[in-house]
Scaffold this motif. Sequence first.
Motif, PDB file in Angstrom:
ATOM      1  N   GLY A 121     -20.606  33.410 -17.532  1.00 29.20           N
ATOM      2  CA  GLY A 121     -20.597  31.959 -17.619  1.00 29.20           C
ATOM      3  C   GLY A 121     -19.353  31.350 -17.006  1.00 29.20           C
ATOM      4  O   GLY A 121     -18.402  32.050 -16.629  1.00 29.20           O
ATOM      5  N   PRO A 122     -19.339  30.015 -16.883  1.00 29.77           N
ATOM      6  CA  PRO A 122     -18.175  29.305 -16.344  1.00 29.77           C
ATOM      7  C   PRO A 122     -16.915  29.621 -17.133  1.00 29.77           C
ATOM      8  O   PRO A 122     -16.968  29.893 -18.341  1.00 29.77           O
ATOM      9  N   VAL A 123     -15.782  29.578 -16.454  1.00 29.73           N
ATOM     10  CA  VAL A 123     -14.491  29.835 -17.084  1.00 29.73           C
ATOM     11  C   VAL A 123     -13.765  28.503 -17.248  1.00 29.73           C
ATOM     12  O   VAL A 123     -13.530  27.790 -16.272  1.00 29.73           O
ATOM     13  N   ILE A 124     -13.423  28.174 -18.484  1.00 28.22           N
ATOM     14  CA  ILE A 124     -12.695  26.941 -18.785  1.00 28.22           C
ATOM     15  C   ILE A 124     -11.227  27.299 -18.987  1.00 28.22           C
ATOM     16  O   ILE A 124     -10.892  28.200 -19.748  1.00 28.22           O
ATOM     17  N   CYS A 125     -10.373  26.570 -18.299  1.00 29.61           N
ATOM     18  CA  CYS A 125      -8.976  26.953 -18.161  1.00 29.61           C
ATOM     19  C   CYS A 125      -8.084  26.233 -19.169  1.00 29.61           C
ATOM     20  O   CYS A 125      -8.262  25.042 -19.438  1.00 29.61           O
ATOM     21  N   TYR A 126      -7.096  26.963 -19.699  1.00 31.68           N
ATOM     22  CA  TYR A 126      -6.021  26.436 -20.528  1.00 31.68           C
ATOM     23  C   TYR A 126      -4.716  26.548 -19.747  1.00 31.68           C
ATOM     24  O   TYR A 126      -4.397  27.615 -19.215  1.00 31.68           O
ATOM     25  N   GLY A 127      -3.960  25.466 -19.672  1.00 30.50           N
ATOM     26  CA  GLY A 127      -2.676  25.479 -18.988  1.00 30.50           C
ATOM     27  C   GLY A 127      -2.110  24.082 -18.945  1.00 30.50           C
ATOM     28  O   GLY A 127      -2.814  23.099 -19.194  1.00 30.50           O
ATOM     29  N   PRO A 128      -0.818  23.942 -18.628  1.00 29.51           N
ATOM     30  CA  PRO A 128      -0.175  22.630 -18.685  1.00 29.51           C
ATOM     31  C   PRO A 128      -0.837  21.563 -17.824  1.00 29.51           C
ATOM     32  O   PRO A 128      -0.852  20.385 -18.211  1.00 29.51           O
ATOM     33  N   ALA A 129      -1.344  21.924 -16.654  1.00 30.88           N
ATOM     34  CA  ALA A 129      -1.967  20.924 -15.785  1.00 30.88           C
ATOM     35  C   ALA A 129      -3.325  20.474 -16.300  1.00 30.88           C
ATOM     36  O   ALA A 129      -3.839  19.438 -15.871  1.00 30.88           O
ATOM     37  N   VAL A 130      -3.916  21.251 -17.185  1.00 28.76           N
ATOM     38  CA  VAL A 130      -5.229  20.914 -17.740  1.00 28.76           C
ATOM     39  C   VAL A 130      -5.023  19.992 -18.936  1.00 28.76           C
ATOM     40  O   VAL A 130      -4.330  20.357 -19.902  1.00 28.76           O
ATOM     41  N   GLN A 131      -5.604  18.818 -18.871  1.00 25.00           N
ATOM     42  CA  GLN A 131      -5.463  17.862 -19.977  1.00 25.00           C
ATOM     43  C   GLN A 131      -6.320  18.348 -21.152  1.00 25.00           C
ATOM     44  O   GLN A 131      -7.529  18.541 -21.025  1.00 25.00           O
ATOM     45  N   ASN A 132      -5.673  18.563 -22.296  1.00 28.82           N
ATOM     46  CA  ASN A 132      -6.340  19.238 -23.410  1.00 28.82           C
ATOM     47  C   ASN A 132      -7.565  18.485 -23.916  1.00 28.82           C
ATOM     48  O   ASN A 132      -8.581  19.102 -24.273  1.00 28.82           O
ATOM     49  N   ASN A 133      -7.494  17.165 -23.978  1.00 29.94           N
ATOM     50  CA  ASN A 133      -8.631  16.395 -24.492  1.00 29.94           C
ATOM     51  C   ASN A 133      -9.829  16.459 -23.546  1.00 29.94           C
ATOM     52  O   ASN A 133     -10.976  16.488 -23.992  1.00 29.94           O
ATOM     53  N   ALA A 149      -0.777  13.811  -9.562  1.00 30.58           N
ATOM     54  CA  ALA A 149      -0.789  12.704  -8.603  1.00 30.58           C
ATOM     55  C   ALA A 149      -0.481  11.389  -9.309  1.00 30.58           C
ATOM     56  O   ALA A 149      -0.751  11.214 -10.499  1.00 30.58           O
ATOM     57  N   THR A 150       0.069  10.458  -8.571  1.00 28.91           N
ATOM     58  CA  THR A 150       0.378   9.108  -9.063  1.00 28.91           C
ATOM     59  C   THR A 150       1.057   9.201 -10.429  1.00 28.91           C
ATOM     60  O   THR A 150       2.010   9.936 -10.611  1.00 28.91           O
ATOM     61  N   GLU A 151       0.527   8.455 -11.424  1.00 30.82           N
ATOM     62  CA  GLU A 151       1.147   8.480 -12.760  1.00 30.82           C
ATOM     63  C   GLU A 151       0.561   9.575 -13.647  1.00 30.82           C
ATOM     64  O   GLU A 151       0.867   9.649 -14.836  1.00 30.82           O
ATOM     65  N   GLY A 152      -0.271  10.417 -13.081  1.00 32.51           N
ATOM     66  CA  GLY A 152      -0.928  11.470 -13.848  1.00 32.51           C
ATOM     67  C   GLY A 152      -2.398  11.162 -14.034  1.00 32.51           C
ATOM     68  O   GLY A 152      -2.762  10.082 -14.514  1.00 32.51           O
ATOM     69  N   ILE A 153      -3.255  12.088 -13.645  1.00 35.65           N
ATOM     70  CA  ILE A 153      -4.711  11.920 -13.757  1.00 35.65           C
ATOM     71  C   ILE A 153      -5.227  12.981 -14.717  1.00 35.65           C
ATOM     72  O   ILE A 153      -4.928  14.172 -14.559  1.00 35.65           O
ATOM     73  N   ALA A 154      -5.975  12.553 -15.727  1.00 38.90           N
ATOM     74  CA  ALA A 154      -6.562  13.498 -16.680  1.00 38.90           C
ATOM     75  C   ALA A 154      -7.474  14.464 -15.931  1.00 38.90           C
ATOM     76  O   ALA A 154      -8.467  14.054 -15.327  1.00 38.90           O
ATOM     77  N   SER A 155      -7.128  15.756 -15.968  1.00 42.23           N
ATOM     78  CA  SER A 155      -7.793  16.734 -15.110  1.00 42.23           C
ATOM     79  C   SER A 155      -8.148  17.987 -15.891  1.00 42.23           C
ATOM     80  O   SER A 155      -7.462  18.360 -16.843  1.00 42.23           O
ATOM     81  N   ALA A 156      -9.230  18.639 -15.457  1.00 45.41           N
ATOM     82  CA  ALA A 156      -9.639  19.907 -16.056  1.00 45.41           C
ATOM     83  C   ALA A 156     -10.227  20.790 -14.971  1.00 45.41           C
ATOM     84  O   ALA A 156     -10.631  20.319 -13.902  1.00 45.41           O
ATOM     85  N   LEU A 157     -10.286  22.092 -15.270  1.00 40.17           N
ATOM     86  CA  LEU A 157     -10.726  23.094 -14.303  1.00 40.17           C
ATOM     87  C   LEU A 157     -11.859  23.918 -14.888  1.00 40.17           C
ATOM     88  O   LEU A 157     -11.731  24.493 -15.967  1.00 40.17           O
ATOM     89  N   ILE A 158     -12.978  23.957 -14.160  1.00 38.18           N
ATOM     90  CA  ILE A 158     -14.098  24.833 -14.484  1.00 38.18           C
ATOM     91  C   ILE A 158     -14.205  25.843 -13.352  1.00 38.18           C
ATOM     92  O   ILE A 158     -14.489  25.474 -12.206  1.00 38.18           O
ATOM     93  N   SER A 159     -13.966  27.107 -13.643  1.00 40.64           N
ATOM     94  CA  SER A 159     -13.916  28.126 -12.597  1.00 40.64           C
ATOM     95  C   SER A 159     -15.170  28.988 -12.577  1.00 40.64           C
ATOM     96  O   SER A 159     -15.838  29.183 -13.598  1.00 40.64           O
ATOM     97  N   LEU A 160     -15.443  29.511 -11.393  1.00 40.80           N
ATOM     98  CA  LEU A 160     -16.555  30.432 -11.168  1.00 40.80           C
ATOM     99  C   LEU A 160     -15.988  31.843 -11.057  1.00 40.80           C
ATOM    100  O   LEU A 160     -15.179  32.115 -10.158  1.00 40.80           O
ATOM    101  N   PRO A 161     -16.378  32.767 -11.946  1.00 40.62           N
ATOM    102  CA  PRO A 161     -15.856  34.134 -11.845  1.00 40.62           C
ATOM    103  C   PRO A 161     -16.291  34.775 -10.529  1.00 40.62           C
ATOM    104  O   PRO A 161     -17.451  34.668 -10.130  1.00 40.62           O
ATOM    105  N   LEU A 162     -15.346  35.443  -9.878  1.00 40.31           N
ATOM    106  CA  LEU A 162     -15.598  35.997  -8.552  1.00 40.31           C
ATOM    107  C   LEU A 162     -14.944  37.370  -8.426  1.00 40.31           C
ATOM    108  O   LEU A 162     -13.793  37.556  -8.823  1.00 40.31           O
ATOM    109  N   LYS A 163     -15.679  38.319  -7.877  1.00 36.94           N
ATOM    110  CA  LYS A 163     -15.130  39.637  -7.575  1.00 36.94           C
ATOM    111  C   LYS A 163     -14.561  39.662  -6.160  1.00 36.94           C
ATOM    112  O   LYS A 163     -15.094  39.020  -5.267  1.00 36.94           O
TER     113      LYS A 163
END
Length: 356
Positions: A257-269, A304-318
């Motif tokens: 399944g999709p990979v949901i990322c945790y990290g400082p650039a990812v807005q937690n909400n 970017a700019t004043e900060g944009i609420a952002s999140a990452l959904i990754s596709l697992p890849l070999k």
Amino acid sequence: MTDQSKKFLYEYLNNASPTGFESSGQQIWLDYLRPFTDEYIVDTYGTVVGVINPGQNYKVVIEAHSDEISWFVNYISDDGYIYVRRNGGSDALIAPSMRVNLHTPNGPVQGVFGWPAIHVRDLAKDTVPKVNELFIDVGAASRQEVEEKGIHVGTVCTFSDGLFELNNRYFVGRALDNRMGGYMIAEVARQLKENNVRLPFTLYVVNSVQEEIGLRGAEMIARRLRPDLAIITDVTHDTQSPKYDKKEQGDLKAGGGPVICYGPAVQNNVRDFIIRVAQEKEIPFQRQAVSRSTGTDTDSFAYATEGIASALISLPLKYMHTTVETVHKDDVTAVIRLMYETLLALKGNEDFRYLK
């Protein structure tokens, strides 16, 4: 996957789009996307944006990047051998014996990365080849003959391997990082159009350039669009195959399944909003933690700019940055569905700030 979307996938994935030279692939992508959008934007360096429901106060981005790793011609010897340097994170280890296309104004010229035979090498001293040891042979006997083919210093070169399906379960080929992402966001747009969805916000479907050399295209377009929310998709490592250490790289699986990322650039909400959608819609997902940056266009949008609420959904890849990058078909479908359902769940007035 419809017949139309599969045809697009193969045409798009098999086209060369090296970093800085993405325009032919971007044209293929735009031609497919245009019927599903209201208008489009093309910036100076080739990032393409499909716009759905323009003019709304709240603005949302879904984004992938369009470029692939490649090589630049750096030197041509008097006897017609071509030496290269990297354009992005190209791997010298996999280059010897690979077929290559050198992209000239007159069209691609075929060549091969040559290498000395095993018989004449000192195997006890064999090491990973250095980039400046790699050479391309285009069958020319002199520098003049090479140049007559339209090849010069700065000519860009890509591996020639194309897309295929493995065991009816996987897509395999070069540059699935991240043109598979471009395919997925285009499919989200198609489904919105075909299902007659009227979003309560403006949606920008963004296919950025120049990610592989420092997230540059996303940096430019984020400053221009200034959205309220950005949902990025890229690839991440499947860590089940040999040579990976799950204690270091995490436990991620193609087909999980999709990979949901945790990290400082990812807005937690935003991340938690996506997780709730996945749980409510019973879309399987995996979790990944990153250190410092995500290494994806998420970082460019977030900061970017004043900060944009952002999140990452990754596709697992070999096998990232090889010519046999491999993704599971079920994951491709699930990423598309998760992005689509997340857009449907948005009301267009979300305030994701931590403190209010």
